[in-house]
Write a protein that holds these residues in place. Structure first.
Motif, PDB file in Angstrom:
ATOM      1  N   MET A   1      -6.543  -9.268 -14.633  1.00  0.00           N
ATOM      2  CA  MET A   1      -5.639 -10.370 -14.975  1.00  0.00           C
ATOM      3  C   MET A   1      -5.654 -11.449 -13.897  1.00  0.00           C
ATOM      4  SD  MET A   1      -2.323  -8.643 -16.835  1.00  0.00           S
ATOM      5  CE  MET A   1      -1.845  -7.626 -15.420  1.00  0.00           C
ATOM      6  N   ALA A   2      -5.703 -11.023 -12.634  1.00  0.00           N
ATOM      7  CA  ALA A   2      -5.727 -11.998 -11.534  1.00  0.00           C
ATOM      8  C   ALA A   2      -6.992 -12.837 -11.567  1.00  0.00           C
ATOM      9  CB  ALA A   2      -5.612 -11.264 -10.196  1.00  0.00           C
ATOM     10  N   ILE A   3      -8.130 -12.209 -11.855  1.00  0.00           N
ATOM     11  CA  ILE A   3      -9.392 -12.950 -11.918  1.00  0.00           C
ATOM     12  C   ILE A   3      -9.371 -13.940 -13.075  1.00  0.00           C
ATOM     13  CG2 ILE A   3     -11.856 -12.701 -12.413  1.00  0.00           C
ATOM     14  CD1 ILE A   3     -11.840 -10.151 -10.787  1.00  0.00           C
ATOM     15  N   ALA A   4      -8.793 -13.525 -14.214  1.00  0.00           N
ATOM     16  CA  ALA A   4      -8.714 -14.434 -15.364  1.00  0.00           C
ATOM     17  C   ALA A   4      -7.848 -15.644 -15.048  1.00  0.00           C
ATOM     18  CB  ALA A   4      -8.155 -13.689 -16.573  1.00  0.00           C
ATOM     19  N   ILE A   5      -6.698 -15.420 -14.437  1.00  0.00           N
ATOM     20  CA  ILE A   5      -5.801 -16.522 -14.082  1.00  0.00           C
ATOM     21  C   ILE A   5      -6.485 -17.467 -13.098  1.00  0.00           C
ATOM     22  CG2 ILE A   5      -3.627 -17.111 -12.939  1.00  0.00           C
ATOM     23  CD1 ILE A   5      -2.516 -14.444 -14.030  1.00  0.00           C
ATOM     24  N   ALA A   6      -7.158 -16.882 -12.087  1.00  0.00           N
ATOM     25  CA  ALA A   6      -7.855 -17.712 -11.107  1.00  0.00           C
ATOM     26  C   ALA A   6      -9.007 -18.484 -11.736  1.00  0.00           C
ATOM     27  CB  ALA A   6      -8.385 -16.839  -9.967  1.00  0.00           C
ATOM     28  N   SER A   7      -9.554 -17.971 -12.852  1.00  0.00           N
ATOM     29  CA  SER A   7     -10.660 -18.646 -13.535  1.00  0.00           C
ATOM     30  C   SER A   7     -10.188 -19.756 -14.451  1.00  0.00           C
ATOM     31  CB  SER A   7     -11.472 -17.631 -14.341  1.00  0.00           C
ATOM     32  OG  SER A   7     -12.007 -16.624 -13.498  1.00  0.00           O
ATOM     33  N   GLY A   8      -8.862 -19.907 -14.593  1.00  0.00           N
ATOM     34  CA  GLY A   8      -8.336 -20.982 -15.410  1.00  0.00           C
ATOM     35  C   GLY A   8      -8.079 -20.609 -16.851  1.00  0.00           C
ATOM     36  N   VAL A   9      -8.054 -19.294 -17.159  1.00  0.00           N
ATOM     37  CA  VAL A   9      -7.752 -18.850 -18.524  1.00  0.00           C
ATOM     38  C   VAL A   9      -6.545 -17.910 -18.473  1.00  0.00           C
ATOM     39  CG1 VAL A   9     -10.125 -19.088 -19.315  1.00  0.00           C
ATOM     40  CG2 VAL A   9      -9.385 -16.915 -18.347  1.00  0.00           C
ATOM     41  N   THR A  10      -6.088 -17.472 -19.639  1.00  0.00           N
ATOM     42  CA  THR A  10      -4.913 -16.606 -19.701  1.00  0.00           C
ATOM     43  C   THR A  10      -5.265 -15.170 -19.300  1.00  0.00           C
ATOM     44  OG1 THR A  10      -5.383 -16.291 -22.061  1.00  0.00           O
ATOM     45  CG2 THR A  10      -3.784 -17.998 -21.466  1.00  0.00           C
TER      46      THR A  10
ATOM     47  N   ASP B   1      -4.771 -12.312 -20.617  1.00  0.00           N
ATOM     48  CA  ASP B   1      -5.273 -11.394 -21.639  1.00  0.00           C
ATOM     49  C   ASP B   1      -6.796 -11.432 -21.722  1.00  0.00           C
ATOM     50  OD1 ASP B   1      -4.584 -14.080 -22.655  1.00  0.00           O
ATOM     51  OD2 ASP B   1      -5.512 -13.371 -24.503  1.00  0.00           O
ATOM     52  N   ARG B   2      -7.417 -12.569 -21.379  1.00  0.00           N
ATOM     53  CA  ARG B   2      -8.882 -12.649 -21.391  1.00  0.00           C
ATOM     54  C   ARG B   2      -9.473 -11.668 -20.377  1.00  0.00           C
ATOM     55  NH1 ARG B   2     -10.622 -16.441 -25.468  1.00  0.00           N
ATOM     56  NH2 ARG B   2      -8.889 -17.893 -25.737  1.00  0.00           N
ATOM     57  N   GLY B   3      -8.808 -11.536 -19.239  1.00  0.00           N
ATOM     58  CA  GLY B   3      -9.288 -10.585 -18.244  1.00  0.00           C
ATOM     59  C   GLY B   3      -9.188  -9.146 -18.724  1.00  0.00           C
ATOM     60  N   LEU B   4      -8.103  -8.830 -19.428  1.00  0.00           N
ATOM     61  CA  LEU B   4      -7.945  -7.470 -19.955  1.00  0.00           C
ATOM     62  C   LEU B   4      -9.012  -7.169 -21.001  1.00  0.00           C
ATOM     63  CD1 LEU B   4      -4.058  -7.171 -20.309  1.00  0.00           C
ATOM     64  CD2 LEU B   4      -5.529  -6.115 -18.595  1.00  0.00           C
ATOM     65  N   TYR B   5      -9.269  -8.116 -21.904  1.00  0.00           N
ATOM     66  CA  TYR B   5     -10.300  -7.901 -22.925  1.00  0.00           C
ATOM     67  C   TYR B   5     -11.654  -7.627 -22.260  1.00  0.00           C
ATOM     68  CZ  TYR B   5      -6.861 -10.206 -25.974  1.00  0.00           C
ATOM     69  OH  TYR B   5      -5.725 -10.558 -26.657  1.00  0.00           O
ATOM     70  N   THR B   6     -11.961  -8.431 -21.255  1.00  0.00           N
ATOM     71  CA  THR B   6     -13.243  -8.265 -20.565  1.00  0.00           C
ATOM     72  C   THR B   6     -13.333  -6.921 -19.874  1.00  0.00           C
ATOM     73  OG1 THR B   6     -13.306 -10.656 -20.177  1.00  0.00           O
ATOM     74  CG2 THR B   6     -14.792  -9.295 -18.874  1.00  0.00           C
ATOM     75  N   ALA B   7     -12.262  -6.521 -19.215  1.00  0.00           N
ATOM     76  CA  ALA B   7     -12.265  -5.246 -18.493  1.00  0.00           C
ATOM     77  C   ALA B   7     -12.429  -4.063 -19.443  1.00  0.00           C
ATOM     78  CB  ALA B   7     -10.974  -5.103 -17.683  1.00  0.00           C
ATOM     79  N   VAL B   8     -11.762  -4.122 -20.592  1.00  0.00           N
ATOM     80  CA  VAL B   8     -11.804  -3.004 -21.541  1.00  0.00           C
ATOM     81  C   VAL B   8     -13.161  -2.940 -22.243  1.00  0.00           C
ATOM     82  CG1 VAL B   8     -10.812  -2.058 -23.646  1.00  0.00           C
ATOM     83  CG2 VAL B   8      -9.310  -2.979 -21.883  1.00  0.00           C
ATOM     84  N   VAL B   9     -13.532  -4.028 -22.905  1.00  0.00           N
ATOM     85  CA  VAL B   9     -14.741  -4.022 -23.733  1.00  0.00           C
ATOM     86  C   VAL B   9     -16.002  -4.028 -22.858  1.00  0.00           C
ATOM     87  CG1 VAL B   9     -16.013  -5.234 -25.529  1.00  0.00           C
ATOM     88  CG2 VAL B   9     -13.512  -5.170 -25.595  1.00  0.00           C
ATOM     89  N   GLY B  10     -16.085  -5.008 -21.961  1.00  0.00           N
ATOM     90  CA  GLY B  10     -17.270  -5.114 -21.116  1.00  0.00           C
ATOM     91  C   GLY B  10     -17.448  -3.900 -20.220  1.00  0.00           C
ATOM     92  N   GLY B  11     -16.355  -3.440 -19.612  1.00  0.00           N
ATOM     93  CA  GLY B  11     -16.447  -2.277 -18.739  1.00  0.00           C
ATOM     94  C   GLY B  11     -16.910  -1.034 -19.470  1.00  0.00           C
ATOM     95  N   PHE B  12     -16.433  -0.833 -20.694  1.00  0.00           N
ATOM     96  CA  PHE B  12     -16.826   0.341 -21.477  1.00  0.00           C
ATOM     97  C   PHE B  12     -18.320   0.304 -21.808  1.00  0.00           C
ATOM     98  CE2 PHE B  12     -17.616   2.357 -25.584  1.00  0.00           C
ATOM     99  CZ  PHE B  12     -17.147   3.643 -25.352  1.00  0.00           C
TER     100      PHE B  12
END
Length: 309
Positions: A56-65, A67-78
């Motif tokens: 979530m912190a990386i997503a916020i720092a990247s200028g997006v919400t 939840d985008r960070g959570l989606y990436t962590a779940v789907v991409g990480g898996f």
């Protein structure tokens, strides 16, 4: 080992299976027992605990919400962890991408980031199938260290505004020097509660890393800061007040908006995404090899990264 055996080993051409068999098939083939499963459950839980606030912190720092960070962590990480070529490596959001993603969001919007990410995935799959992973990992280490260190400085400056609770009357510049100048002009608006929460959070992480390195210091700091903010009713921004909360389910998959003009516009960003993903992933795999004595499959790792994108 005889000279003939040595020459045979040097001239041996790896088979397709040796290059591209996913990690989970290799693990099952080598033997997988309950003790391995228990160790992996504990390791996975540890990584998940750390990745939750970090994504979530990386997503916020990247200028997006967030939840985008959570989606990436779940789907991409898996997907990366399932199909990757390094047995002891886990995929997830990386801080080095903050600057690239933030600039792409600013120039092309979130749709541009999604399209660039998909294009980067195609480039990574092609690089893996063309066996380019063997060469990418030979990029000089000082280059990577200097690149990562420069990104770390930029990430730090991008977080100073929220870290200190600064309110700017102007839009925060993206460039380094103008950003510092704007933050300096707004320094008088910094709030004591925000500074206190930041200092306590950093102290918890640093102290636990020294005294209890096996504890999830990042998660403990997040929980402690959140509880203190709620109990003391501190006047600081939260995820809820700023972004309206976090979704409880994954979104329905949709194709990114595509046009040849858009693809041409985001092509440099897609190439940068692919190169950075390849370099970070393979260098990390090399470090894991040094710690475990095993050898990763670089081309399989690139294909997994591409599929995840």
């Amino acid at each position: 080992m005889s000279i003939a055996a040595t020459r045979a080993r040097q001239t041996h051409q790896p088979t397709f299976a040796e290059l591209y068999v996913p990690k989970f098939l290799t693990v099952l083939r080598e033997g997988y027992g309950f003790s391995d499963f228990r160790a992996d459950v504990l390791s996975g839980l540890t990584v998940a605990i750390v990745a939750l606030p970090l994504s979530m912190a990386i997503a916020i720092a990247s200028g997006v919400t967030p939840d985008r960070g959570l989606y990436t962590a779940v789907v991409g990480g898996f997907i990366v962890s399932l199909l990757g070529g390094s047995r002891f490596q886990v995929g997830g959001p990386a801080g080095a991408f903050i600057v690239l993603v933030a600039l792409t969001v600013e120039r092309h919007g979130v749709d541009g980031v999604i399209l660039a990410t998909a294009m980067a995935g195609i480039f990574l799959i092609m690089a893996g199938l063309l066996r380019l992973g063997t060469y990418i990992k030979f990029i000089p280490y000082p280059v990577t260290v200097g690149f990562t260190s420069g990104i770390a400085v930029i990430i730090l400056t991008s977080q100073l505004k929220d870290l200190l609770g600064i309110t700017l009357s102007e839009k925060e510049p993206g460039e380094f020097i103008p950003k510092i100048e704007a933050l300096a002009r707004g320094l008088h608006t910094a709030t004591a509660p925000a500074i206190a929460v930041a200092v306590v959070s950093i102290a918890i992480i640093v102290i636990l890393r020294r005294l209890r390195p096996q504890w999830p210091g990042i998660l403990i700091a997040v929980v402690a800061a959140a509880l203190a903010t709620w109990v003391l009713s501190l006047p600081v921004e939260t995820i809820g007040t700023r972004f309206g909360g976090i979704p409880r389910q994954l979104p329905h998959p949709t194709w990114p908006l595509f046009s040849f003009a858009k693809a041409q516009a985001v092509l440099p960003d897609a190439i940068a995404f692919a190169l950075l993903a390849a370099i970070e992933s393979l260098l990390s795999a090399v470090v894991a090899d040094g710690m475990t004595g095993r050898r990763h499959r670089s081309n399989c790792e690139l294909v997994a990264q591409g599929v995840a994108n």
